[in-house]
Design a protein around this motif. Structure first.
Motif, PDB file in Angstrom:
ATOM      1  N   GLN A   8       0.824  -1.205   0.000  1.00  0.00           N
ATOM      2  CA  GLN A   8       0.000   0.000   0.000  1.00  0.00           C
ATOM      3  C   GLN A   8       0.858   1.255   0.000  1.00  0.00           C
ATOM      4  O   GLN A   8       0.506   2.263  -0.628  1.00  0.00           O
ATOM      5  N   TRP A   9       1.985   1.198   0.696  1.00  0.00           N
ATOM      6  CA  TRP A   9       2.902   2.349   0.679  1.00  0.00           C
ATOM      7  C   TRP A   9       3.571   2.489  -0.689  1.00  0.00           C
ATOM      8  O   TRP A   9       3.590   3.585  -1.265  1.00  0.00           O
ATOM      9  N   LEU A  10       4.103   1.393  -1.214  1.00  0.00           N
ATOM     10  CA  LEU A  10       4.816   1.455  -2.483  1.00  0.00           C
ATOM     11  C   LEU A  10       3.932   1.964  -3.617  1.00  0.00           C
ATOM     12  O   LEU A  10       4.388   2.711  -4.494  1.00  0.00           O
ATOM     13  N   PHE A  11       2.651   1.578  -3.582  1.00  0.00           N
ATOM     14  CA  PHE A  11       1.764   1.908  -4.699  1.00  0.00           C
ATOM     15  C   PHE A  11       0.705   2.950  -4.337  1.00  0.00           C
ATOM     16  O   PHE A  11      -0.329   3.045  -4.998  1.00  0.00           O
ATOM     17  N   SER A  12       0.999   3.741  -3.293  1.00  0.00           N
ATOM     18  CA  SER A  12       0.157   4.890  -2.913  1.00  0.00           C
ATOM     19  C   SER A  12      -1.309   4.497  -2.784  1.00  0.00           C
ATOM     20  O   SER A  12      -2.190   5.080  -3.410  1.00  0.00           O
ATOM     21  N   TYR A  13      -1.562   3.516  -1.920  1.00  0.00           N
ATOM     22  CA  TYR A  13      -2.874   2.885  -1.873  1.00  0.00           C
ATOM     23  C   TYR A  13      -3.455   2.826  -0.455  1.00  0.00           C
ATOM     24  O   TYR A  13      -4.481   2.206  -0.238  1.00  0.00           O
ATOM     25  N   SER A  14      -2.820   3.487   0.490  1.00  0.00           N
ATOM     26  CA  SER A  14      -3.240   3.333   1.887  1.00  0.00           C
ATOM     27  C   SER A  14      -4.461   4.168   2.246  1.00  0.00           C
ATOM     28  O   SER A  14      -5.158   3.872   3.208  1.00  0.00           O
ATOM     29  N   GLY A  15      -4.695   5.250   1.514  1.00  0.00           N
ATOM     30  CA  GLY A  15      -5.778   6.157   1.868  1.00  0.00           C
ATOM     31  C   GLY A  15      -5.358   7.221   2.858  1.00  0.00           C
ATOM     32  O   GLY A  15      -6.143   8.113   3.198  1.00  0.00           O
ATOM     33  N   ASN A  16      -4.117   7.149   3.334  1.00  0.00           N
ATOM     34  CA  ASN A  16      -3.578   8.161   4.240  1.00  0.00           C
ATOM     35  C   ASN A  16      -2.686   9.095   3.427  1.00  0.00           C
ATOM     36  O   ASN A  16      -1.719   8.654   2.800  1.00  0.00           O
ATOM     37  N   SER A  17      -2.991  10.380   3.419  1.00  0.00           N
ATOM     38  CA  SER A  17      -2.281  11.328   2.555  1.00  0.00           C
ATOM     39  C   SER A  17      -0.787  11.385   2.872  1.00  0.00           C
ATOM     40  O   SER A  17       0.039  11.525   1.966  1.00  0.00           O
ATOM     41  N   SER A  18      -0.414  11.271   4.129  1.00  0.00           N
ATOM     42  CA  SER A  18       1.000  11.341   4.482  1.00  0.00           C
ATOM     43  C   SER A  18       1.761  10.123   3.978  1.00  0.00           C
ATOM     44  O   SER A  18       2.953  10.212   3.676  1.00  0.00           O
ATOM     45  N   VAL A  19       1.099   8.978   3.886  1.00  0.00           N
ATOM     46  CA  VAL A  19       1.731   7.765   3.392  1.00  0.00           C
ATOM     47  C   VAL A  19       1.762   7.742   1.865  1.00  0.00           C
ATOM     48  O   VAL A  19       2.732   7.308   1.264  1.00  0.00           O
ATOM     49  N   ASP A  20       0.717   8.244   1.238  1.00  0.00           N
ATOM     50  CA  ASP A  20       0.568   8.118  -0.211  1.00  0.00           C
ATOM     51  C   ASP A  20       1.216   9.244  -1.011  1.00  0.00           C
ATOM     52  O   ASP A  20       1.519   9.057  -2.192  1.00  0.00           O
ATOM     53  N   LEU A  21       1.416  10.396  -0.407  1.00  0.00           N
ATOM     54  CA  LEU A  21       1.913  11.551  -1.161  1.00  0.00           C
ATOM     55  C   LEU A  21       3.373  11.834  -0.846  1.00  0.00           C
ATOM     56  O   LEU A  21       3.794  11.790   0.309  1.00  0.00           O
TER      57      LEU A  21
END
Length: 275
Positions: free
Chosen positions: A179-192
């Protein structure tokens, strides 16, 4: 004593004898910015009114930090000391603030997003090289032109979903890794990533926004801890890397055979027991 001095004495006596006036005097001393006062009350010199902005922010969003800052100013603290005090206290409450120069731009939140097309990402996370190789992505041979097709993101997100449905701590950590690698977590700090985050208007320092930002940061820190644990585990398991690669190939094959390329393919992934 002349008439002017007597007038001051009478005014002082009147102030002390009136409880409301005494209370007002205490408020103006303890809370010098109660009326956005512009007068000089001992604030150390600073550029662009940064400290004044910080005091306004803390007064509204972190009243306990504001009290500490005012007490420090009364003691004669320097700007550098106040900068460290306020930043440390706000950071301790869940909002990472490195310097007061950023406080005027809104509530800061971290940007952990993975940029798979950037060679610097693989320098920072060398273990990600062997993970992304399972998807057919590598910084070699041309480190200055890394291409990550859309199918890679589709496969990564499908694998994240499938791992999330498996039982066990390692499966969960691996899901967060994907989810982190592919910007898929739904958390802006993790995905952006940082550059993308800078394009988004930050939250203002309203108490409800601060509370929301603290939730985002707390969740992001937890996700990243799991993602890093998953990365460490996966990179140390060559057999599991081979299993991941086979599952990726299953997805790619299903996508190639699919008539409607926009739909997500239906693939049954196979995971051996992870210990």
């Amino acid at each position: 004593m002349n008439a002017l001095q007597q007038t001051y004495t009478l005014l002082a006596e009147g102030l002390q004898s009136d409880p409301q006036l005494c209370l007002a005097s205490v408020v103006t001393w303890l809370d010098p910015m109660w009326k956005d006062a512009d007068e000089d009350w001992g604030i150390p010199p600073n550029e662009d009114g940064t400290l004044e902005i910080a005091l306004c922010v803390t007064r509204k969003a972190f009243p306990d930090v504001y009290v500490q800052a005012v007490e420090a100013i009364r003691r004669g603290a320097s700007y550098a000391e106040l900068d460290r005090l306020i930043c440390d206290e706000i950071t301790a409450r869940g909002i990472p603030l490195e310097s007061l120069e950023w406080i005027g731009y809104g509530v800061p939140t971290p940007a952990f997003g993975a940029v798979l097309e950037d060679t610097d990402f693989y320098t920072s996370f060398p273990d990600a090289i062997m993970v992304m190789a399972c998807f057919g992505v590598s910084p070699e041979p041309n480190r200055y032109n890394i291409v990550v097709p859309d199918c890679v993101y589709t496969a990564g997100r499908m694998i994240a979903d499938d791992l999330e449905n498996q039982e066990g701590e390692h499966y969960r950590q691996l899901s967060w890794l994907m989810q982190w690698l592919f910007s898929y977590s739904g958390n802006s700090s993790v995905d952006l990533d940082y550059e993308t985050m800078c394009e988004i208007e930050p939250l203002s320092w309203e108490p409800e926004n601060v509370a929301f930002a603290i939730e985002i940061v707390e969740e992001a820190n937890g996700i990243m801890a799991d993602a890093m644990a998953g990365l460490t585990f996966l990179s140390s398991q060559p057999e599991l890397l081979a299993i991941l690669q086979r599952n990726v190939q299953r997805i790619y094959k299903a996508m190639d055979l699919q008539k409607n390329k926009r739909d997500e393919p239906k693939v049954r992934l196979k995971w051996e027991c992870i210990r």
